[in-house]
Design a protein around this motif. Structure first.
Motif, PDB file in Angstrom:
ATOM      1  N   ARG A   1      -0.735  -0.237  -4.536  1.00 33.10           N
ATOM      2  CA  ARG A   1      -1.412  -0.336  -5.753  1.00 33.10           C
ATOM      3  C   ARG A   1      -2.514   0.732  -5.582  1.00 33.10           C
ATOM      4  O   ARG A   1      -2.741   1.378  -6.742  1.00 33.10           O
ATOM      5  N   THR A   2      -3.241   0.982  -4.601  1.00 34.19           N
ATOM      6  CA  THR A   2      -4.178   2.066  -4.312  1.00 34.19           C
ATOM      7  C   THR A   2      -3.827   3.503  -4.658  1.00 34.19           C
ATOM      8  O   THR A   2      -4.270   3.913  -5.415  1.00 34.19           O
TER       9      THR A   2
ATOM     10  N   ASP B   1     -11.772   0.311  -7.109  1.00 32.07           N
ATOM     11  CA  ASP B   1     -10.603   0.372  -6.131  1.00 32.07           C
ATOM     12  C   ASP B   1     -11.134  -0.254  -4.837  1.00 32.07           C
ATOM     13  O   ASP B   1     -10.255  -1.136  -4.121  1.00 32.07           O
TER      14      ASP B   1
ATOM     15  N   GLU C   1      -1.217  -4.484   2.234  1.00 33.90           N
ATOM     16  CA  GLU C   1      -0.862  -5.347   1.250  1.00 33.90           C
ATOM     17  C   GLU C   1      -1.052  -4.668  -0.228  1.00 33.90           C
ATOM     18  O   GLU C   1      -0.561  -4.793  -1.127  1.00 33.90           O
ATOM     19  N   THR C   2      -2.278  -3.730  -0.182  1.00 30.94           N
ATOM     20  CA  THR C   2      -2.825  -3.173  -1.311  1.00 30.94           C
ATOM     21  C   THR C   2      -2.436  -1.745  -1.381  1.00 30.94           C
ATOM     22  O   THR C   2      -2.993  -1.061  -2.347  1.00 30.94           O
TER      23      THR C   2
ATOM     24  N   VAL D   1     -10.484  -4.389  -5.117  1.00 29.70           N
ATOM     25  CA  VAL D   1      -9.154  -4.831  -5.189  1.00 29.70           C
ATOM     26  C   VAL D   1      -8.803  -5.270  -3.509  1.00 29.70           C
ATOM     27  O   VAL D   1      -8.338  -6.193  -3.403  1.00 29.70           O
ATOM     28  N   ILE D   2      -9.293  -4.399  -2.859  1.00 30.24           N
ATOM     29  CA  ILE D   2      -9.080  -4.445  -1.385  1.00 30.24           C
ATOM     30  C   ILE D   2      -9.905  -5.677  -0.784  1.00 30.24           C
ATOM     31  O   ILE D   2      -9.333  -6.358   0.004  1.00 30.24           O
TER      32      ILE D   2
ATOM     33  N   SER E   1     -12.048   4.017   0.215  1.00 37.22           N
ATOM     34  CA  SER E   1     -11.380   2.700   0.281  1.00 37.22           C
ATOM     35  C   SER E   1     -10.501   2.144   1.340  1.00 37.22           C
ATOM     36  O   SER E   1     -10.601   1.199   1.808  1.00 37.22           O
TER      37      SER E   1
ATOM     38  N   ASP F   1     -10.891  -7.916  -2.522  1.00 39.78           N
ATOM     39  CA  ASP F   1     -10.433  -9.430  -3.092  1.00 39.78           C
ATOM     40  C   ASP F   1      -9.151  -9.944  -2.152  1.00 39.78           C
ATOM     41  O   ASP F   1      -9.126 -11.157  -1.949  1.00 39.78           O
ATOM     42  N   ARG F   2      -8.362  -9.055  -1.737  1.00 42.92           N
ATOM     43  CA  ARG F   2      -7.166  -9.299  -0.885  1.00 42.92           C
ATOM     44  C   ARG F   2      -7.793  -9.912   0.469  1.00 42.92           C
ATOM     45  O   ARG F   2      -7.098 -10.650   1.027  1.00 42.92           O
TER      46      ARG F   2
ATOM     47  N   THR G   1      -2.208   3.821  -8.280  1.00 38.10           N
ATOM     48  CA  THR G   1      -3.313   3.917  -9.477  1.00 38.10           C
ATOM     49  C   THR G   1      -4.122   5.180  -9.190  1.00 38.10           C
ATOM     50  O   THR G   1      -4.296   5.950 -10.257  1.00 38.10           O
TER      51      THR G   1
ATOM     52  N   SER H   1      -4.575  -6.790   4.770  1.00 36.76           N
ATOM     53  CA  SER H   1      -5.141  -6.497   3.611  1.00 36.76           C
ATOM     54  C   SER H   1      -4.981  -5.257   2.880  1.00 36.76           C
ATOM     55  O   SER H   1      -4.580  -4.827   1.901  1.00 36.76           O
TER      56      SER H   1
END
Length: 286
Positions: A240-241, A206, A236-237, A209-210, A281, A212-213, A244, A233
């Motif tokens: 998805r967070t 989890d 933007e995620t 992903v953050i 996260s 990476d952005r 999921t 960031s």
């Protein structure tokens, strides 16, 4: 919504402060009252018994105490007619453990007719000690491996941030086990180690992903203030967070409601871990 503009960084001090307080409380719970270690880690004998009607715990304890096998701990195991009996490790090796199990079975058949012994297991003290330390090593090695992976994948600052957040997540999960053991009699066993490792794997995924952005946006918006960039960031995620996490949360629910007594604690810890990892996260890691 597709696009959110929440200012998560404004709550960074509150989020990290609350996390540290909860983790500190969890460490205190680890020592007092401590974890309710299962037979995997302390050794001894464990018998699952189904009685005819609601169990008479006073009579069970009284009858088994007379056999001189040390401390006997009968406790409710899911329903009033389900009993989990824990008996101290018996001196004399494996033969002594098996003899004690046979002795207990004979006592239960004689004094509690209609009862059914559903399972019995004996674990030696040496083996249980090795299992405990092997489990702790597994947790430690997992943290180190994740630090190294993120260090090479991103930069060392990301690795430190992820591992510190993971440690906060793990300590809170240990506190959850200590509290559940104290209030509900849940045991800390090998399945508990498996649950923590599962949560660690989900949590780090989890956060990656953050991160990476964040890394992408650092290259894309070179003049943007760091707090704004991190907020961007996370936003933007965010879909998805949460998406999921909701999927994993729903997948773990059947473990709690129809998984049986063996899987129910694992399921509850998974629900706790998914919620905890999602919050950390968003509010702590970045």
């Amino acid at each position: 919504p597709d696009k959110t503009t929440s200012h998560f960084m404004k709550g960074r001090f509150f989020g990290i402060g609350l996390s540290v307080v909860l983790s500190t409380a969890s460490i205190i719970l680890f020592f007092t009252p401590g974890l309710n270690y299962g037979i995997d880690f302390v050794g001894g004998i464990q018998i699952e018994l189904k009685t005819k009607g609601p169990a008479d715990f006073a009579a069970l304890r009284s009858n088994l105490d007379k056999q001189g096998m040390g401390e006997v701990k009968p406790q409710e195991f899911g329903s009033p007619d389900q009993v989990l009996i824990r008996i101290d490790h018996q001196p004399g090796g494996d033969e002594a453990q098996q003899a004690a199990i046979a002795k207990v079975k004979a006592n239960l058949e004689q004094n509690f007719p209609g009862s059914q012994i559903q399972s019995s297991v004996a674990v030696g003290a040496t083996v249980s000690g090795e299992l405990f330390w092997d489990g702790m090593k597994a947790l430690g090695l997992a943290l180190v491996a994740m630090l190294i992976y993120i260090w090479f994948r991103f930069e060392w600052q990301f690795g430190v941030g992820a591992v510190v957040t993971l440690i906060l997540d793990v300590t809170k999960t240990i506190g959850f086990f200590a509290l559940a053991g104290w209030l509900l009699g849940w045991q800390f066993s090998l399945e508990s180690i498996a649950a923590i490792l599962t949560i660690m794997g989900y949590s780090i995924n989890d956060k990656v992903v953050i991160y990476d952005r964040v890394r992408e946006n650092l290259r894309k918006y070179r003049t943007m203030p760091l707090r704004e960039l991190i907020d961007l960031s996370i936003n933007e995620t965010l879909a998805r967070t949460i998406g999921t996490s909701s999927s994993v949360f729903l997948a773990a629910l059947p473990l709690v409601f129809i998984g049986g007594e063996a899987l129910r604690p694992f399921g509850w810890v998974m629900l706790w871990g998914v919620a905890l990892s999602t919050i950390s996260s968003i509010m702590i890691a970045a």
